[in-house]
Design a protein around this motif. Structure first.
Motif, PDB file in Angstrom:
ATOM      1  N   ASP A 112       0.601  -1.390  -0.276  1.00 50.78           N
ATOM      2  CA  ASP A 112      -0.074  -0.009   0.214  1.00 50.78           C
ATOM      3  C   ASP A 112       0.738   1.486  -0.031  1.00 50.78           C
ATOM      4  OD1 ASP A 112       1.323  -0.011   2.722  1.00 50.78           O
ATOM      5  OD2 ASP A 112      -1.066  -0.180   3.401  1.00 50.78           O
ATOM      6  N   GLY A 113       2.300   0.801  -0.246  1.00 54.88           N
ATOM      7  CA  GLY A 113       2.634   2.385  -0.341  1.00 54.88           C
ATOM      8  C   GLY A 113       3.866   2.469   0.806  1.00 54.88           C
ATOM      9  N   ARG A 114       3.263   2.397   1.780  1.00 59.08           N
ATOM     10  CA  ARG A 114       4.164   2.302   3.102  1.00 59.08           C
ATOM     11  C   ARG A 114       5.274   1.239   3.626  1.00 59.08           C
ATOM     12  NH1 ARG A 114      -0.071   0.357   7.627  1.00 59.08           N
ATOM     13  NH2 ARG A 114      -0.563  -1.205   6.125  1.00 59.08           N
ATOM     14  N   PRO A 115       6.553   1.683   3.064  1.00 57.64           N
ATOM     15  CA  PRO A 115       7.817   1.311   3.634  1.00 57.64           C
ATOM     16  C   PRO A 115       7.969   0.270   4.628  1.00 57.64           C
ATOM     17  CG  PRO A 115       8.037   4.088   4.953  1.00 57.64           C
ATOM     18  CD  PRO A 115       7.087   3.433   3.816  1.00 57.64           C
ATOM     19  N   TYR A 116       7.198   0.530   5.441  1.00 57.06           N
ATOM     20  CA  TYR A 116       7.011  -0.615   7.265  1.00 57.06           C
ATOM     21  C   TYR A 116       5.705  -0.232   7.734  1.00 57.06           C
ATOM     22  CZ  TYR A 116       9.177   3.391   9.016  1.00 57.06           C
ATOM     23  OH  TYR A 116       9.409   5.130   9.640  1.00 57.06           O
ATOM     24  N   GLN A 117       5.551  -1.197   8.172  1.00 62.50           N
ATOM     25  CA  GLN A 117       4.269  -1.172   8.881  1.00 62.50           C
ATOM     26  C   GLN A 117       4.609  -2.751  10.287  1.00 62.50           C
ATOM     27  OE1 GLN A 117       1.464   0.711   9.086  1.00 62.50           O
ATOM     28  NE2 GLN A 117       1.690   0.252  11.705  1.00 62.50           N
ATOM     29  N   TRP A 118       4.635  -1.163  11.732  1.00 61.73           N
ATOM     30  CA  TRP A 118       4.877  -2.646  12.987  1.00 61.73           C
ATOM     31  C   TRP A 118       3.176  -2.990  13.461  1.00 61.73           C
ATOM     32  CZ3 TRP A 118       9.468  -4.456  15.701  1.00 61.73           C
ATOM     33  CH2 TRP A 118      10.678  -3.905  14.984  1.00 61.73           C
ATOM     34  N   GLN A 119       3.233  -4.431  14.059  1.00 60.68           N
ATOM     35  CA  GLN A 119       2.081  -4.781  13.846  1.00 60.68           C
ATOM     36  C   GLN A 119       2.867  -5.822  15.249  1.00 60.68           C
ATOM     37  OE1 GLN A 119       1.224  -6.990  10.327  1.00 60.68           O
ATOM     38  NE2 GLN A 119      -0.512  -5.349   9.910  1.00 60.68           N
ATOM     39  N   ILE A 120       1.155  -5.712  16.616  1.00 55.06           N
ATOM     40  CA  ILE A 120       0.842  -6.407  17.609  1.00 55.06           C
ATOM     41  C   ILE A 120      -0.302  -7.580  17.496  1.00 55.06           C
ATOM     42  CG2 ILE A 120       0.743  -6.672  19.733  1.00 55.06           C
ATOM     43  CD1 ILE A 120       2.432  -4.200  20.156  1.00 55.06           C
ATOM     44  N   ASN A 121       0.050  -8.471  17.773  1.00 59.24           N
ATOM     45  CA  ASN A 121      -0.886  -9.595  17.998  1.00 59.24           C
ATOM     46  C   ASN A 121      -2.035 -10.143  18.818  1.00 59.24           C
ATOM     47  OD1 ASN A 121      -2.334 -12.132  16.576  1.00 59.24           O
ATOM     48  ND2 ASN A 121      -2.194 -12.782  15.017  1.00 59.24           N
ATOM     49  N   ASP A 122      -2.987 -10.234  19.521  1.00 63.32           N
ATOM     50  CA  ASP A 122      -3.177 -10.356  20.765  1.00 63.32           C
ATOM     51  C   ASP A 122      -3.949 -11.787  20.811  1.00 63.32           C
ATOM     52  OD1 ASP A 122      -5.854  -9.864  19.256  1.00 63.32           O
ATOM     53  OD2 ASP A 122      -6.128  -8.156  21.297  1.00 63.32           O
TER      54      ASP A 122
END
Length: 360
Positions: A112-122
């Motif tokens: 989607d054009g973002r260079p990176y994305q941090w995510q959390i999974n619960d």
């Protein structure tokens, strides 16, 4: 997922300073030792449930999660053992405990054009972490071990950058990117992180380029990379993240080159700031004393001169906004740092001192 940040530097606990931004972070950086074996000496016993195949207490277990035969020096499986062969808690090379992100093909790529994305999974799916450029900025620094995120739905969350995991909570974390991340490799030399390939004090380039190491890592994250320097052969073992030589082993780390997010003013400021911060240097905040000498900010408790913040606290706040202010206390008395004016103000009598930010 809305959150406030505090990036941690070793060993860095939460400060007592007051912060008003919606995104605060506290960084925990480390000056690594280049000794052959700087592991902690543990007096705990190995966990019998862990050695039997699983411990329900996980990271909160009071016993050591390590192969009991490794501790005795008699594990017949060696590097292929599925249990940890490290007193620091890492698994052996047979089962790499590195991030999902460390393997080139293990994470889906952003489109989607973002260079990176941090995510959390619960356990209910992956959720984006807002303002994650702060996490990324700290992750790109080789000396930064972890970051603490505040005001999340799960309370305070601490991300371990070395293993890409969350301390003490049943949560997972991952970093996605667009496939264009440039990765740099570093090792410890004279207690500082040095990038592979950088020139030494005499202007001579290093014996191996960071890009060469990355190319080999991308082809097989569980392999190793060998090179020769000064007539001696060294080996970078990816699962253990160590450079191994005949006389000494050195710690190794892999970090991304920080990239600016388009249209993000905060990320743009950090990108500019990082261009002026060379590897092996660290910002240090100081105040001017009565005699004209400069003194480092240090957090102190239980002394006659208690202070609620240290230099790392100040740097963390400054990185968010270089024109902001930071409140703190000395011996219970309120003070304020004004970054725009570079002064410290006593909130009671309004007296002022000069402050400065230097690289050491």
């Amino acid at each position: 997922m809305a959150s406030a940040y505090e990036s941690d530097e070793e060993t860095f606990s939460g400060s007592d300073s007051e912060v008003s931004d919606e995104s605060d972070f506290e960084s925990e950086s480390e000056q690594e030792s280049d000794s052959e074996d700087d592991r902690q000496v543990y007096t705990k016993q190995p966990c019998k449930y862990y050695n039997r195949g699983g411990c329900k207490n996980g990271a909160s277990c009071s016993y050591l999660h390590v192969c009991k035969y490794f501790l005795k020096g008699s594990c017949r499986y060696g590097s292929s053992c599925k249990l940890s062969h490290s007193l620091g808690g890492r698994r052996s090379s047979g089962q790499c405990a590195r991030s999902e992100d460390q393997s080139a093909a293990s994470n889906p790529q952003l489109t989607d054009g973002r260079p990176y994305q941090w995510q959390i999974n619960d356990g209910k799916g992956w959720k984006d972490v807002e303002n994650d450029y702060i996490i990324e900025a700290q992750y790109s620094l080789p000396h930064t071990k972890s970051i603490k995120i505040y005001n999340t739905p799960y309370g305070a969350v601490c991300i371990d950058f070395n293993k890409i995991r969350i301390y003490g909570k049943n949560l997972k974390v991952r970093r996605l990117d667009d496939g264009n991340t440039v990765w740099d490799w570093y090792c410890t030399l004279r207690k500082k992180w040095r990038k592979y390939g950088d020139k030494d004090s005499k202007g001579n380039p290093g014996p191996v380029k960071s890009s060469d190491i990355e190319r080999k890592f991308q082809s097989n994250p569980k392999s190793s990379f060998a090179f020769t320097s000064g007539g001696e052969t060294f080996q970078i073992k990816f699962p253990e993240m160590q450079q191994v030589g005949k006389k000494k082993n050195r710690k190794v780390t892999r970090r991304p080159v920080f990239r600016q997010q388009q249209g993000n003013a905060g990320a743009a400021h950090l990108a500019t700031s990082f261009k002026n911060l060379s590897v092996g240097t660290k910002p240090q905040w100081q105040f001017e004393g009565h005699s004209g000498n400069w003194h480092n900010f240090k957090r102190r408790t239980g002394t006659s001169s208690e202070c609620s913040i240290n230099s790392d606290d100040i740097e963390s706040k400054y990185q968010l906004n270089p024109t902001d202010t930071l409140k703190f206390k000395i011996n219970g008395q309120p003070y304020k740092l004004d970054f725009g004016a570079m002064i410290q103000i006593n909130q009671t009598n309004k007296s002022k001192r000069k402050i400065r930010r230097v690289l050491v």
